[in-house]
Design a protein around this motif. Structure first.
Motif, PDB file in Angstrom:
ATOM      1  N   LEU A  64       0.828  -1.211   0.000  1.00 31.56           N
ATOM      2  CA  LEU A  64       0.000   0.000   0.000  1.00 31.56           C
ATOM      3  C   LEU A  64       0.860   1.259   0.000  1.00 31.56           C
ATOM      4  O   LEU A  64       0.540   2.249  -0.674  1.00 31.56           O
ATOM      5  N   SER A  65       1.957   1.243   0.752  1.00 32.33           N
ATOM      6  CA  SER A  65       2.832   2.416   0.776  1.00 32.33           C
ATOM      7  C   SER A  65       3.494   2.624  -0.579  1.00 32.33           C
ATOM      8  O   SER A  65       3.654   3.766  -1.039  1.00 32.33           O
ATOM      9  N   THR A  66       3.868   1.533  -1.243  1.00 35.98           N
ATOM     10  CA  THR A  66       4.442   1.648  -2.584  1.00 35.98           C
ATOM     11  C   THR A  66       3.434   2.197  -3.571  1.00 35.98           C
ATOM     12  O   THR A  66       3.762   3.034  -4.421  1.00 35.98           O
ATOM     13  N   GLN A  67       2.183   1.745  -3.445  1.00 38.09           N
ATOM     14  CA  GLN A  67       1.118   2.232  -4.317  1.00 38.09           C
ATOM     15  C   GLN A  67       0.910   3.730  -4.138  1.00 38.09           C
ATOM     16  O   GLN A  67       0.832   4.484  -5.106  1.00 38.09           O
ATOM     17  N   ARG A  68       0.807   4.171  -2.910  1.00 37.96           N
ATOM     18  CA  ARG A  68       0.574   5.600  -2.665  1.00 37.96           C
ATOM     19  C   ARG A  68       1.780   6.441  -3.071  1.00 37.96           C
ATOM     20  O   ARG A  68       1.629   7.576  -3.514  1.00 37.96           O
ATOM     21  N   ALA A  69       2.985   5.894  -2.935  1.00 33.54           N
ATOM     22  CA  ALA A  69       4.178   6.622  -3.371  1.00 33.54           C
ATOM     23  C   ALA A  69       4.148   6.841  -4.880  1.00 33.54           C
ATOM     24  O   ALA A  69       4.507   7.928  -5.368  1.00 33.54           O
ATOM     25  N   ALA A  70       3.720   5.822  -5.624  1.00 35.16           N
ATOM     26  CA  ALA A  70       3.612   5.970  -7.080  1.00 35.16           C
ATOM     27  C   ALA A  70       2.568   7.020  -7.445  1.00 35.16           C
ATOM     28  O   ALA A  70       2.769   7.808  -8.368  1.00 35.16           O
ATOM     29  N   GLU A  71       1.452   7.046  -6.726  1.00 37.76           N
ATOM     30  CA  GLU A  71       0.415   8.043  -7.011  1.00 37.76           C
ATOM     31  C   GLU A  71       0.909   9.448  -6.692  1.00 37.76           C
ATOM     32  O   GLU A  71       0.630  10.402  -7.438  1.00 37.76           O
ATOM     33  N   GLU A  72       1.638   9.594  -5.586  1.00 39.65           N
ATOM     34  CA  GLU A  72       2.156  10.922  -5.230  1.00 39.65           C
ATOM     35  C   GLU A  72       3.214  11.381  -6.229  1.00 39.65           C
ATOM     36  O   GLU A  72       3.299  12.568  -6.557  1.00 39.65           O
ATOM     37  N   TYR A  73       4.035  10.438  -6.718  1.00 38.87           N
ATOM     38  CA  TYR A  73       5.081  10.782  -7.681  1.00 38.87           C
ATOM     39  C   TYR A  73       4.472  11.314  -8.976  1.00 38.87           C
ATOM     40  O   TYR A  73       4.978  12.264  -9.579  1.00 38.87           O
ATOM     41  N   ARG A  74       3.372  10.712  -9.408  1.00 36.33           N
ATOM     42  CA  ARG A  74       2.722  11.091 -10.654  1.00 36.33           C
ATOM     43  C   ARG A  74       1.580  12.091 -10.456  1.00 36.33           C
ATOM     44  O   ARG A  74       0.874  12.409 -11.412  1.00 36.33           O
ATOM     45  N   ALA A  75       1.363  12.546  -9.228  1.00 35.65           N
ATOM     46  CA  ALA A  75       0.186  13.370  -8.913  1.00 35.65           C
ATOM     47  C   ALA A  75      -0.033  14.541  -9.868  1.00 35.65           C
ATOM     48  O   ALA A  75      -1.173  14.797 -10.288  1.00 35.65           O
ATOM     49  N   PRO A  76       0.997  15.309 -10.258  1.00 33.96           N
ATOM     50  CA  PRO A  76       0.744  16.446 -11.165  1.00 33.96           C
ATOM     51  C   PRO A  76       0.200  16.037 -12.531  1.00 33.96           C
ATOM     52  O   PRO A  76      -0.386  16.861 -13.232  1.00 33.96           O
ATOM     53  N   LEU A  77       0.387  14.776 -12.935  1.00 36.12           N
ATOM     54  CA  LEU A  77      -0.037  14.347 -14.268  1.00 36.12           C
ATOM     55  C   LEU A  77      -1.331  13.523 -14.238  1.00 36.12           C
ATOM     56  O   LEU A  77      -1.812  13.123 -15.295  1.00 36.12           O
ATOM     57  N   LEU A  78      -1.896  13.286 -13.048  1.00 32.97           N
ATOM     58  CA  LEU A  78      -3.056  12.429 -12.926  1.00 32.97           C
ATOM     59  C   LEU A  78      -4.349  13.239 -12.895  1.00 32.97           C
ATOM     60  O   LEU A  78      -4.399  14.331 -12.314  1.00 32.97           O
ATOM     61  N   ASP A  79      -5.385  12.683 -13.508  1.00 33.11           N
ATOM     62  CA  ASP A  79      -6.745  13.253 -13.454  1.00 33.11           C
ATOM     63  C   ASP A  79      -6.786  14.701 -13.937  1.00 33.11           C
ATOM     64  O   ASP A  79      -7.596  15.494 -13.462  1.00 33.11           O
ATOM     65  N   ASP A  80      -5.905  15.059 -14.877  1.00 37.56           N
ATOM     66  CA  ASP A  80      -5.868  16.457 -15.327  1.00 37.56           C
ATOM     67  C   ASP A  80      -6.464  16.653 -16.717  1.00 37.56           C
ATOM     68  O   ASP A  80      -6.390  17.738 -17.287  1.00 37.56           O
ATOM     69  N   ARG A  81      -7.071  15.589 -17.300  1.00 37.64           N
ATOM     70  CA  ARG A  81      -7.740  15.663 -18.612  1.00 37.64           C
ATOM     71  C   ARG A  81      -6.776  15.938 -19.753  1.00 37.64           C
ATOM     72  O   ARG A  81      -7.189  16.308 -20.856  1.00 37.64           O
ATOM     73  N   GLU A  82      -5.503  15.765 -19.515  1.00 34.85           N
ATOM     74  CA  GLU A  82      -4.506  15.986 -20.560  1.00 34.85           C
ATOM     75  C   GLU A  82      -3.816  14.663 -20.882  1.00 34.85           C
ATOM     76  O   GLU A  82      -3.536  13.862 -19.989  1.00 34.85           O
ATOM     77  N   ASP A  83      -3.514  14.433 -22.167  1.00 29.84           N
ATOM     78  CA  ASP A  83      -2.786  13.234 -22.576  1.00 29.84           C
ATOM     79  C   ASP A  83      -1.305  13.388 -22.249  1.00 29.84           C
ATOM     80  O   ASP A  83      -0.720  14.462 -22.436  1.00 29.84           O
ATOM     81  N   GLU A  84      -0.718  12.296 -21.758  1.00 32.62           N
ATOM     82  CA  GLU A  84       0.702  12.290 -21.429  1.00 32.62           C
ATOM     83  C   GLU A  84       1.433  11.362 -22.399  1.00 32.62           C
ATOM     84  O   GLU A  84       0.895  10.333 -22.821  1.00 32.62           O
ATOM     85  N   GLU A  85       2.657  11.732 -22.756  1.00 36.72           N
ATOM     86  CA  GLU A  85       3.479  10.905 -23.636  1.00 36.72           C
ATOM     87  C   GLU A  85       4.222   9.867 -22.797  1.00 36.72           C
ATOM     88  O   GLU A  85       4.998  10.214 -21.907  1.00 36.72           O
ATOM     89  N   LEU A  86       3.959   8.610 -23.064  1.00 42.88           N
ATOM     90  CA  LEU A  86       4.562   7.524 -22.310  1.00 42.88           C
ATOM     91  C   LEU A  86       5.306   6.589 -23.255  1.00 42.88           C
ATOM     92  O   LEU A  86       4.961   6.468 -24.425  1.00 42.88           O
ATOM     93  N   GLU A  87       6.305   5.917 -22.724  1.00 42.72           N
ATOM     94  CA  GLU A  87       7.003   4.876 -23.472  1.00 42.72           C
ATOM     95  C   GLU A  87       7.328   3.749 -22.513  1.00 42.72           C
ATOM     96  O   GLU A  87       7.821   3.978 -21.400  1.00 42.72           O
ATOM     97  N   GLY A  88       7.027   2.534 -22.928  1.00 47.87           N
ATOM     98  CA  GLY A  88       7.284   1.391 -22.071  1.00 47.87           C
ATOM     99  C   GLY A  88       7.046   0.091 -22.816  1.00 47.87           C
ATOM    100  O   GLY A  88       6.687   0.079 -24.000  1.00 47.87           O
ATOM    101  N   SER A  89       7.241  -1.005 -22.099  1.00 38.04           N
ATOM    102  CA  SER A  89       7.089  -2.332 -22.683  1.00 38.04           C
ATOM    103  C   SER A  89       5.854  -3.017 -22.105  1.00 38.04           C
ATOM    104  O   SER A  89       5.542  -2.865 -20.923  1.00 38.04           O
ATOM    105  N   ILE A  90       5.173  -3.777 -22.967  1.00 37.22           N
ATOM    106  CA  ILE A  90       4.018  -4.557 -22.523  1.00 37.22           C
ATOM    107  C   ILE A  90       4.539  -5.810 -21.823  1.00 37.22           C
ATOM    108  O   ILE A  90       5.339  -6.561 -22.392  1.00 37.22           O
ATOM    109  N   VAL A  91       4.095  -6.003 -20.577  1.00 36.64           N
ATOM    110  CA  VAL A  91       4.541  -7.158 -19.796  1.00 36.64           C
ATOM    111  C   VAL A  91       3.325  -7.994 -19.423  1.00 36.64           C
ATOM    112  O   VAL A  91       2.226  -7.487 -19.252  1.00 36.64           O
TER     113      VAL A  91
END
Length: 816
Positions: A64-91
């Motif tokens: 749970l602490s890891t989950q909330r840390a990830a949400e806080e790290y990304r907080a400025p980009l979440l739920d803001d109605r704007e598309d974000e540019e991401l790059e990653g691998s499908i796992v």
């Protein structure tokens, strides 16, 4: 109770407790677990469950602490109605569904559960495990809909190994590279097997069932078939799980033993060990064929433990294997404990392991040997179906609110057909297709015909025994259910651990428990002591439930997805009703509401009425208010009204003024008011102005009780607000106001906000919705004129209670 079972129960208890403990307590839990493990390592049999409990609690709080840390790290980009540019691998494995595909995207900093919608700019087969992509996606926190009975979306996402959720259009996905992945061969094998089944003749339903049985692919099944399968109690047969794995392993195991006993090497190698090795290979192959889904992986762990024990001549009981499998899975991802599939599969298997633990319980008949074997087989299937259904009853009611009344009997026919005929035939046909497609069709075509017969059986059973909405078990019902389980298992307890109890007394107590449970199930929901209004968080839409002290239930709008693209499987309606099925129906189910006395459709837009269609299928709607005029060419809304009327619902265009009075609560129609052909003094039915828009012709009603007013303003816009002000002026003052049109800039004028001046203003809208509701200027306006502004997208469902004295209590799921 053996050691592994105690350890598994201890770990599960720790995980459950940690879900409600402060997040910073986990270092202390780890410290205590380490100290106990070190001091009592040599004689820890009595303390092992305590250590497991502390370890489980520590793992869960760390997750749970890891989950909330990830949400806080990304907080400025979440739920803001704007598309974000991401790059990653499908796992991991991908999940294909009609109109969309869900993948787990591993970026440099976190894992995102990504839903890809839209056209075929990027073929589905390209988006396989190991594919590195660049995508423009909208990120959200995994909160979901928050209200009574709704699922914990955060735990659902964590169970998939992700911390955030996102959505993107397929046209915005760009393939960067193809990387190595161990999941890719499993996916390709799975897709090939599905294509082999699809290439056969026969009905669509037959092919869909064969694909679901052999590969776990349920995306080919239509909504009508899924509904029929659930109603007939056979959904577990089409969700690849432990039963399918057990059938495959048992079939291969006993077949290899028979063949090996005929070989000259039977004295060199033990037949059971050889059969276990081959069965283990079959289990791994079946896991790959089904796309390595979590349910199959759970079954694979159990099968591996049992088969390896046979190979090394260290036999393990099924209960011990289940316990070690649960420990392994919970160590990997503690949130699996809250997954419905995890709970139901282990509950059913544990119940079967206990119920069939004694061979002396076999039913004896004084009939010829062949007839005795047949009756024993039927009796075993009946017992297994009964035990599995009874063990999973509380879980199914809690998560889904659906229990089939014909499941026990339907499984007597379906289980032998599936496990002995359809599943082996499907797997054999797919295997032969690798050698020759024509040879595979010889087996698969009859298999599809048998599956088609099973589909027709499900449709017939659904017509006779339709699925109904059911509430979760209450405290007393759970107590009686537990007592019934204990009484049923009484004779299976060791004599030293049970009190002397005569068989007659045991059956009398069992009958009493079941009678009391049945009586409690027949009781309706308890009416609230005070007037209760709940503004349900239902995404981008409106839904408010009014519960009166006398027991009547009124429903203002029902939510629904406003725009849903048609799909190949015709499940557009099902997708549009998703918010109602996830938030509105669970609320009604948990409150034990079995019928709607009055439903109000403010105006015929999908985000207001589509959810009511889901409600109408589950419970009666006795009366419905609508001001919509039926046109010469009826659309979906008019057709639905006609269906409701034919089913017995009274459809009304209510008159302006007090249109309903129950006790001290009144419901007054205030708008629309169109009087071009009638004198102003005439008491007339409300009807829309043909000049105004559909939104401006919304049905506006005011609920009054104990001197308090609650105003439901629908989706009226500026023009209707001005006309309402001309008609009522300061009479529009409200204690609670449902803000018009979800906070759109076209509504909530300064004059309307000043005239209503509510103590509480409620905006019903979806998080990061595409319409960008509510408008920032509208929010500032209501913050200025309302005593308190609450938004469902921020605080979840909002409840207002009004006492007889006029005292008002306001609460929300996430507080405010």
């Amino acid at each position: 109770m053996n050691g592994p079972v105690r350890k598994a129960l201890g770990m599960a208890s720790g995980i459950g407790l940690a879900a409600w403990l402060p997040i910073l307590i986990h270092p202390l839990l780890y410290f205590l677990a380490a100290v106990l493990s070190w001091r009592h390592l040599s004689h820890s049999s009595g303390r092992a469950p305590v250590i497991a409990l502390l370890l489980g609690a520590g793992l869960m709080t760390w997750s749970l602490s890891t989950q909330r840390a990830a949400e806080e790290y990304r907080a400025p980009l979440l739920d803001d109605r704007e598309d974000e540019e991401l790059e990653g691998s499908i796992v991991g494995p991908t999940h294909e569904m009609p109109g969309r595909e869900q993948v787990s995207l591993q970026t440099a900093s976190e894992r995102i559960w990504l839903t890809i919608y839209g056209d075929e700019a990027v073929p589905s087969k390209v988006l396989s495990p190991g594919t590195r992509i660049a995508v423009s996606a909208r990120l959200k926190t995994p909160i979901g809909l928050r209200g009574l009975g709704t699922a914990n979306r955060r735990f659902q996402v964590m169970a998939r190994g992700a911390s955030l959720v996102g959505s993107a259009r397929r046209s915005d996905v760009r393939v960067v590279a193809q990387e190595l992945s161990l999941w890719r061969p499993a996916m390709h094998l799975h897709q090939w097997a599905v294509s082999v089944v699809q290439a056969q003749g026969g009905s669509t339903d037959g092919r869909a069932i064969v694909a679901a049985l052999s590969t776990g692919e349920r995306g080919l099944m239509s909504d009508s078939l899924l509904s029929a399968v659930r109603a007939s109690g056979l959904a577990h047969l089409l969700a690849v799980s432990g039963m399918h794995m057990a059938a495959v392993v048992a079939l291969v195991f006993f077949l290899v033993i028979r063949l090996w006993c005929l070989s000259p090497y039977r004295q060199v190698l033990e037949p059971a060990a050889v059969a276990a090795g081959v069965a283990l290979l079959a289990a791994f192959s079946f896991t790959l064929l089904t796309g390595a889904r979590p349910s199959t992986c759970r079954a694979l762990i159990v099968a591996t433990l049992v088969l390896v024990g046979v190979m090394v001549d260290r036999r393990m009981t099924l209960l011990s294997a289940l316990a070690w499998a649960a420990i392994a899975l919970l160590l990997w991802r503690p949130v699996y404990l809250f997954d419905p599939g995890f709970q139901m599969s282990f509950a059913a298997t544990v119940a079967l392991a206990i119920a069939f633990s004694r061979e002396s319980d076999a039913l004896e008949f004084t009939v010829p040997s062949r007839g005795r074997r047949l009756l024993r087989a039927l009796w075993s299937i009946l017992r297994a179906s009964s035990w599995a259904s009874f063990a999973t009853l509380p879980i199914a009611l809690h998560h889904f609110g659906e229990v089939s009344g014909i499941a026990v009997l339907s499984n007597i026919v379906a289980v032998p057909l599936v496990t002995i005929v359809l599943l082996p035939s499907a797997l054999l046909g797919i295997s032969l297709s690798a050698l020759s497609p024509a040879l595979g069709s010889v087996v698969l075509v009859p298999c599809v015909a048998g599956a088609e017969w099973l589909a027709r059986l499900c449709y017939r059973l659904e017509g006779l025994f339709p699925m109904q909405l059911r509430a979760p078990l209450g405290v007393w019902e759970l107590f009686l259910w537990g007592g019934t389980v204990v009484l049923l298992l009484w004779n299976r307890l060791p004599p030293a651990r049970r009190w002397p109890l005569r068989r007659r007394t045991q059956w009398l107590a069992l009958a009493l428990c079941m009678a009391l449970g049945t009586w409690l199930r027949g009781q309706g929901g308890q009416a609230p002591e005070h007037l209760r209004i709940t503004f349900v968080e239902i995404g981008q839409g409106d839904a408010a439930i009014i519960e009166l002290p006398g027991g009547e239930v009124w429903l203002v709008d029902g939510g629904g997805l406003p725009f849903v693209a048609p799909t190949a499987h015709g499940d557009r309606q099902w997708l549009a009703e998703t918010p109602a099925r996830r938030a509105l129906l669970p609320y009604l189910r948990h409150r034990k509401i079995r019928g709607i006395d009055l439903a109000i459709v403010s105006h015929p837009h999908p985000d207001h009425y589509v959810g009511l269609q889901a409600v109408a299928r589950e419970m009666p709607i006795r009366e419905l208010w609508s001001v919509h005029e039926v046109s010469e060419r009826p659309g979906p809304y008019e057709k639905w009204l006609a269906e409701l009327k034919a089913s017995g619902t009274r459809i009304r265009a209510p008159r302006v003024g007090v249109a309903r009075m129950v006790g001290g609560t009144s419901l007054e129609v205030m708008w629309p008011l169109y009087s071009a052909q009638l004198p102003p003094s005439d008491s007339r039915a409300a009807q829309g102005d043909p000049v105004l828009t559909v939104n401006d012709n919304s049905l506006v009603v005011r609920l009054s009780s104990a001197g308090r007013n609650v105003l439901f303003a629908g989706d009226i816009e500026e023009e209707a607000e001005e006309l309402l002000l001309e008609q009522y002026g300061t009479l529009l003052r409200a204690d609670v106001l449902k803000v018009p049109h979800h906070g759109s800039r076209t509504s909530s004028t300064e004059a309307f906000a000043r005239a209503t001046k509510p103590r509480v203003a409620v905006i019903s809208c979806g998080r990061a919705n595409r319409f960008e509701f509510p408008d920032s200027e509208v929010v500032r306006r209501w913050e200025k004129h309302a005593g308190q502004l609450l938004r469902t997208d921020l605080v979840g469902s909002i409840t207002v209670e009004i006492e007889d004295s006029g005292r008002m209590h306001v609460s929300a799921v996430d507080g405010f």
